[in-house]
Scaffold this motif. Structure first.
Motif, PDB file in Angstrom:
ATOM      1  N   ILE A 138      50.659  49.345  -7.861  1.00  0.00           N
ATOM      2  CA  ILE A 138      50.143  47.970  -7.933  1.00  0.00           C
ATOM      3  C   ILE A 138      49.539  47.701  -9.304  1.00  0.00           C
ATOM      4  O   ILE A 138      49.832  46.678  -9.937  1.00  0.00           O
ATOM      5  N   ARG A 139      48.694  48.625  -9.783  1.00  0.00           N
ATOM      6  CA  ARG A 139      48.070  48.447 -11.103  1.00  0.00           C
ATOM      7  C   ARG A 139      49.124  48.387 -12.205  1.00  0.00           C
ATOM      8  O   ARG A 139      49.030  47.570 -13.120  1.00  0.00           O
ATOM      9  N   GLN A 140      50.124  49.256 -12.113  1.00  0.00           N
ATOM     10  CA  GLN A 140      51.177  49.265 -13.131  1.00  0.00           C
ATOM     11  C   GLN A 140      51.979  47.965 -13.097  1.00  0.00           C
ATOM     12  O   GLN A 140      52.377  47.456 -14.144  1.00  0.00           O
TER      13      GLN A 140
ATOM     14  N   ARG B  25      55.113  43.393 -19.473  1.00  0.00           N
ATOM     15  CA  ARG B  25      56.361  44.104 -19.735  1.00  0.00           C
ATOM     16  C   ARG B  25      56.286  44.749 -21.093  1.00  0.00           C
ATOM     17  O   ARG B  25      55.669  44.190 -21.983  1.00  0.00           O
ATOM     18  N   PRO B  26      56.822  45.860 -21.346  1.00  0.00           N
ATOM     19  CA  PRO B  26      57.614  46.741 -20.512  1.00  0.00           C
ATOM     20  C   PRO B  26      56.773  47.761 -19.744  1.00  0.00           C
ATOM     21  O   PRO B  26      57.324  48.579 -19.017  1.00  0.00           O
TER      22      PRO B  26
ATOM     23  N   ALA C 205      56.046  50.859 -12.574  1.00  0.00           N
ATOM     24  CA  ALA C 205      55.532  50.641 -11.213  1.00  0.00           C
ATOM     25  C   ALA C 205      56.546  51.078 -10.166  1.00  0.00           C
ATOM     26  O   ALA C 205      56.169  51.654  -9.145  1.00  0.00           O
ATOM     27  N   ILE C 206      57.806  50.822 -10.421  1.00  0.00           N
ATOM     28  CA  ILE C 206      58.837  51.163  -9.430  1.00  0.00           C
ATOM     29  C   ILE C 206      58.864  52.663  -9.146  1.00  0.00           C
ATOM     30  O   ILE C 206      59.109  53.090  -8.016  1.00  0.00           O
ATOM     31  N   LEU C 207      58.553  53.470 -10.149  1.00  0.00           N
ATOM     32  CA  LEU C 207      58.530  54.922  -9.964  1.00  0.00           C
ATOM     33  C   LEU C 207      57.386  55.337  -9.032  1.00  0.00           C
ATOM     34  O   LEU C 207      57.567  56.192  -8.156  1.00  0.00           O
TER      35      LEU C 207
END
Length: 96
Positions: A28-30, A35-36, A41-43
């Motif tokens: 969430i924080r990421q 961007r970028p 976050a997806i990781l």
């Protein structure tokens, strides 16, 4: 299983759940970063889901999971276990 073994198992499960929550909150924080930087976050979300699925499979005592299992196979196995446990709670299978 002895009471101390149950306590250790519960402690370990709670610690793993805390780690999963940490990964989720990190994601969430990421995701809130510009961007970028937000791309990572997806990781974190992927890792949180993967750890949760592994913990779920262990909790439900699903023993026939290969080491490298795609996400969609987790859902299939959990669904089969859920259908077998329909008569009681989903957790009934893990206490036997």
């Amino acid at each position: 299983m002895t009471t101390s073994a149950i306590t250790v198992k519960t402690e370990t499960t709670v610690r793993r759940l805390v780690f999963i929550r940490l990964l989720h909150e990190q994601g969430i924080r990421q995701s809130e970063q510009p961007r970028p930087l937000s791309a990572t976050a997806i990781l974190s979300f992927h890792d949180a889901v993967e750890h949760f699925l592994c913990l779920s499979v262990e909790h439900l005592k699903i023993m026939d999971m290969p080491i490298f299992t795609p996400f969609e196979h987790y859902w299939k196995k959990v669904k089969v276990k859920e259908n077998r446990c329909r008569a009681g709670t989903p957790w009934a299978a893990s206490t036997s």
